[in-house]
Design a protein around this motif. Sequence first.
Motif, PDB file in Angstrom:
ATOM      1  N   ASP A 132       0.833  -1.197   0.000  1.00 48.88           N
ATOM      2  CA  ASP A 132       0.000   0.000   0.000  1.00 48.88           C
ATOM      3  C   ASP A 132       0.873   1.254   0.000  1.00 48.88           C
ATOM      4  O   ASP A 132       0.545   2.252  -0.635  1.00 48.88           O
ATOM      5  N   VAL A 133       1.971   1.209   0.734  1.00 51.87           N
ATOM      6  CA  VAL A 133       2.831   2.377   0.871  1.00 51.87           C
ATOM      7  C   VAL A 133       4.230   1.922   1.251  1.00 51.87           C
ATOM      8  O   VAL A 133       4.408   0.844   1.836  1.00 51.87           O
ATOM      9  N   ALA A 134       5.229   2.727   0.886  1.00 50.09           N
ATOM     10  CA  ALA A 134       6.599   2.522   1.370  1.00 50.09           C
ATOM     11  C   ALA A 134       6.977   3.708   2.250  1.00 50.09           C
ATOM     12  O   ALA A 134       6.662   4.854   1.917  1.00 50.09           O
ATOM     13  N   VAL A 135       7.613   3.420   3.366  1.00 52.42           N
ATOM     14  CA  VAL A 135       8.113   4.463   4.269  1.00 52.42           C
ATOM     15  C   VAL A 135       9.635   4.438   4.208  1.00 52.42           C
ATOM     16  O   VAL A 135      10.255   3.393   4.437  1.00 52.42           O
ATOM     17  N   VAL A 136      10.218   5.584   3.904  1.00 55.21           N
ATOM     18  CA  VAL A 136      11.660   5.690   3.704  1.00 55.21           C
ATOM     19  C   VAL A 136      12.240   6.617   4.767  1.00 55.21           C
ATOM     20  O   VAL A 136      11.788   7.757   4.918  1.00 55.21           O
ATOM     21  N   VAL A 137      13.225   6.109   5.511  1.00 56.89           N
ATOM     22  CA  VAL A 137      13.835   6.896   6.599  1.00 56.89           C
ATOM     23  C   VAL A 137      15.347   6.717   6.529  1.00 56.89           C
ATOM     24  O   VAL A 137      15.873   5.692   6.953  1.00 56.89           O
ATOM     25  N   ALA A 138      16.038   7.688   5.958  1.00 51.21           N
ATOM     26  CA  ALA A 138      17.508   7.643   5.903  1.00 51.21           C
ATOM     27  C   ALA A 138      18.007   6.326   5.307  1.00 51.21           C
ATOM     28  O   ALA A 138      18.927   5.706   5.830  1.00 51.21           O
ATOM     29  N   TYR A 139      17.402   5.926   4.202  1.00 46.52           N
ATOM     30  CA  TYR A 139      17.781   4.661   3.561  1.00 46.52           C
ATOM     31  C   TYR A 139      19.179   4.749   2.965  1.00 46.52           C
ATOM     32  O   TYR A 139      19.996   3.853   3.119  1.00 46.52           O
ATOM     33  N   GLY A 140      19.466   5.839   2.247  1.00 41.21           N
ATOM     34  CA  GLY A 140      20.807   6.013   1.708  1.00 41.21           C
ATOM     35  C   GLY A 140      20.977   5.588   0.275  1.00 41.21           C
ATOM     36  O   GLY A 140      22.074   5.705  -0.266  1.00 41.21           O
ATOM     37  N   LEU A 141      19.928   5.075  -0.356  1.00 42.64           N
ATOM     38  CA  LEU A 141      19.979   4.741  -1.780  1.00 42.64           C
ATOM     39  C   LEU A 141      18.949   5.577  -2.526  1.00 42.64           C
ATOM     40  O   LEU A 141      17.857   5.861  -2.003  1.00 42.64           O
ATOM     41  N   ILE A 142      19.275   5.959  -3.751  1.00 45.63           N
ATOM     42  CA  ILE A 142      18.333   6.688  -4.596  1.00 45.63           C
ATOM     43  C   ILE A 142      17.244   5.739  -5.064  1.00 45.63           C
ATOM     44  O   ILE A 142      17.521   4.611  -5.476  1.00 45.63           O
ATOM     45  N   LEU A 143      15.999   6.186  -4.996  1.00 45.94           N
ATOM     46  CA  LEU A 143      14.873   5.370  -5.451  1.00 45.94           C
ATOM     47  C   LEU A 143      14.519   5.754  -6.882  1.00 45.94           C
ATOM     48  O   LEU A 143      14.082   6.884  -7.134  1.00 45.94           O
ATOM     49  N   PRO A 144      14.683   4.829  -7.840  1.00 45.68           N
ATOM     50  CA  PRO A 144      14.296   5.126  -9.222  1.00 45.68           C
ATOM     51  C   PRO A 144      12.785   5.324  -9.341  1.00 45.68           C
ATOM     52  O   PRO A 144      12.012   4.910  -8.467  1.00 45.68           O
ATOM     53  N   LYS A 145      12.356   5.938 -10.422  1.00 41.90           N
ATOM     54  CA  LYS A 145      10.933   6.232 -10.615  1.00 41.90           C
ATOM     55  C   LYS A 145      10.045   4.987 -10.522  1.00 41.90           C
ATOM     56  O   LYS A 145       8.960   5.056  -9.927  1.00 41.90           O
ATOM     57  N   PRO A 146      10.443   3.825 -11.079  1.00 41.53           N
ATOM     58  CA  PRO A 146       9.580   2.644 -10.942  1.00 41.53           C
ATOM     59  C   PRO A 146       9.374   2.234  -9.477  1.00 41.53           C
ATOM     60  O   PRO A 146       8.303   1.728  -9.120  1.00 41.53           O
ATOM     61  N   VAL A 147      10.367   2.445  -8.626  1.00 43.62           N
ATOM     62  CA  VAL A 147      10.228   2.125  -7.204  1.00 43.62           C
ATOM     63  C   VAL A 147       9.293   3.128  -6.539  1.00 43.62           C
ATOM     64  O   VAL A 147       8.414   2.756  -5.747  1.00 43.62           O
ATOM     65  N   LEU A 148       9.458   4.414  -6.853  1.00 42.05           N
ATOM     66  CA  LEU A 148       8.587   5.437  -6.282  1.00 42.05           C
ATOM     67  C   LEU A 148       7.119   5.201  -6.635  1.00 42.05           C
ATOM     68  O   LEU A 148       6.215   5.509  -5.846  1.00 42.05           O
ATOM     69  N   ALA A 149       6.896   4.639  -7.805  1.00 44.13           N
ATOM     70  CA  ALA A 149       5.524   4.451  -8.284  1.00 44.13           C
ATOM     71  C   ALA A 149       4.915   3.109  -7.899  1.00 44.13           C
ATOM     72  O   ALA A 149       3.711   2.911  -8.075  1.00 44.13           O
ATOM     73  N   ALA A 150       5.708   2.187  -7.385  1.00 50.80           N
ATOM     74  CA  ALA A 150       5.215   0.824  -7.153  1.00 50.80           C
ATOM     75  C   ALA A 150       4.151   0.719  -6.057  1.00 50.80           C
ATOM     76  O   ALA A 150       3.098   0.103  -6.283  1.00 50.80           O
ATOM     77  N   PRO A 151       4.328   1.276  -4.868  1.00 48.42           N
ATOM     78  CA  PRO A 151       3.280   1.159  -3.847  1.00 48.42           C
ATOM     79  C   PRO A 151       2.020   1.939  -4.251  1.00 48.42           C
ATOM     80  O   PRO A 151       2.102   2.983  -4.906  1.00 48.42           O
ATOM     81  N   ARG A 152       0.894   1.456  -3.840  1.00 49.73           N
ATOM     82  CA  ARG A 152      -0.392   2.058  -4.230  1.00 49.73           C
ATOM     83  C   ARG A 152      -0.465   3.534  -3.857  1.00 49.73           C
ATOM     84  O   ARG A 152      -0.977   4.352  -4.624  1.00 49.73           O
ATOM     85  N   LEU A 153       0.046   3.885  -2.681  1.00 53.79           N
ATOM     86  CA  LEU A 153       0.012   5.262  -2.204  1.00 53.79           C
ATOM     87  C   LEU A 153       1.378   5.944  -2.287  1.00 53.79           C
ATOM     88  O   LEU A 153       1.604   6.998  -1.681  1.00 53.79           O
ATOM     89  N   GLY A 154       2.288   5.344  -3.018  1.00 58.61           N
ATOM     90  CA  GLY A 154       3.597   5.938  -3.216  1.00 58.61           C
ATOM     91  C   GLY A 154       4.546   5.718  -2.047  1.00 58.61           C
ATOM     92  O   GLY A 154       4.338   4.849  -1.197  1.00 58.61           O
ATOM     93  N   CYS A 155       5.592   6.549  -2.013  1.00 54.95           N
ATOM     94  CA  CYS A 155       6.637   6.435  -0.988  1.00 54.95           C
ATOM     95  C   CYS A 155       6.645   7.689  -0.130  1.00 54.95           C
ATOM     96  O   CYS A 155       6.681   8.815  -0.652  1.00 54.95           O
TER      97      CYS A 155
END
Length: 301
Positions: free
Chosen positions: A79-102
């Motif tokens: 449904d959603v991804a929560v990102v907290v100081a992950y340290g890797l760049i999220l490509p557009k396909p990853v940003l768009a994958a969860p239903r409610l985004g990141c």
Amino acid sequence: MRVIFMGTPDFSVPALRAIAARHEVIAIYSQPPRAAGRGQKPRPSPVQRAAEELGLPVRVPERLNSSAEQAALAELGADVAVVVAYGLILPKPVLAAPRLGCLNIHASLLPRWRGAAPIHRAVMAGDAETGVAIMQMEAGLDTGPVLAEARTAIGAQDTTADLHDRLAGMGAALIVETLERLPLPATPQPAEGVTYAAKIDKAEARIDWSRPAAEIDRLIRGLSPFPGAWCMVGDERVKLLRSRLVAGSGSASGRAGQVLSGFVIACGEGAIEVLEAQRPGKRPMPADEILRGMNLPARLT
């Protein structure tokens, strides 16, 4: 909700624990174990260790730009991804994958202090307050619209370590509240007031005693505990970790760096008192404890 959690350092752990207590965390992404310690053995990140303690599945890809990694993430059906100081760049396909985004928990009041070191920079700049923002992620660097924020004052003796722990707890509480209220309207960041929190360079850490006391005090507190502002005390390179402004005077022409009394040091303008420091190879210690074991020279450099 079905949540993907993406984070790496200690700052991320309170949010992971808070989310896991209320939602279904279907996967955790963290940076791979890195060599650390005297033996340089691979050491899992704080988030990976917390995930394993919680019995949650962990993925540690080196990067997320391969089609296979992106497909594997999309197949989770989050449904959603929560990102907290992950340290890797999220490509557009990853940003768009969860239903409610990141959603990102960022440790500043955006748009002030976008980037890598927002807590350090807020203290070093003398900001009166800071906070955490829940941001809808997009391709730009911390440019996405904000869903929620929480504020806190920066105290006269607050260090980056103090604020780190406070903001981590605030972020954990705010993301749980935000997830329970989704979908929420997001407010675009204003174009005015944008600043960038550049990664801390170790070259910034050397104390120049000819600078004003207020600036040196902020440098000490802003770089505590890492990398630690430092100066030479005789022939020792000593990190200064806590300080406060005190009455006293110095001048760039002569008295800057002079030890006035105890651990009170004259600066280019005014003076500071060192409250905590760390000698080479030793643990951080209160100033009075350090002074029992070493004699300060007449001047620090």
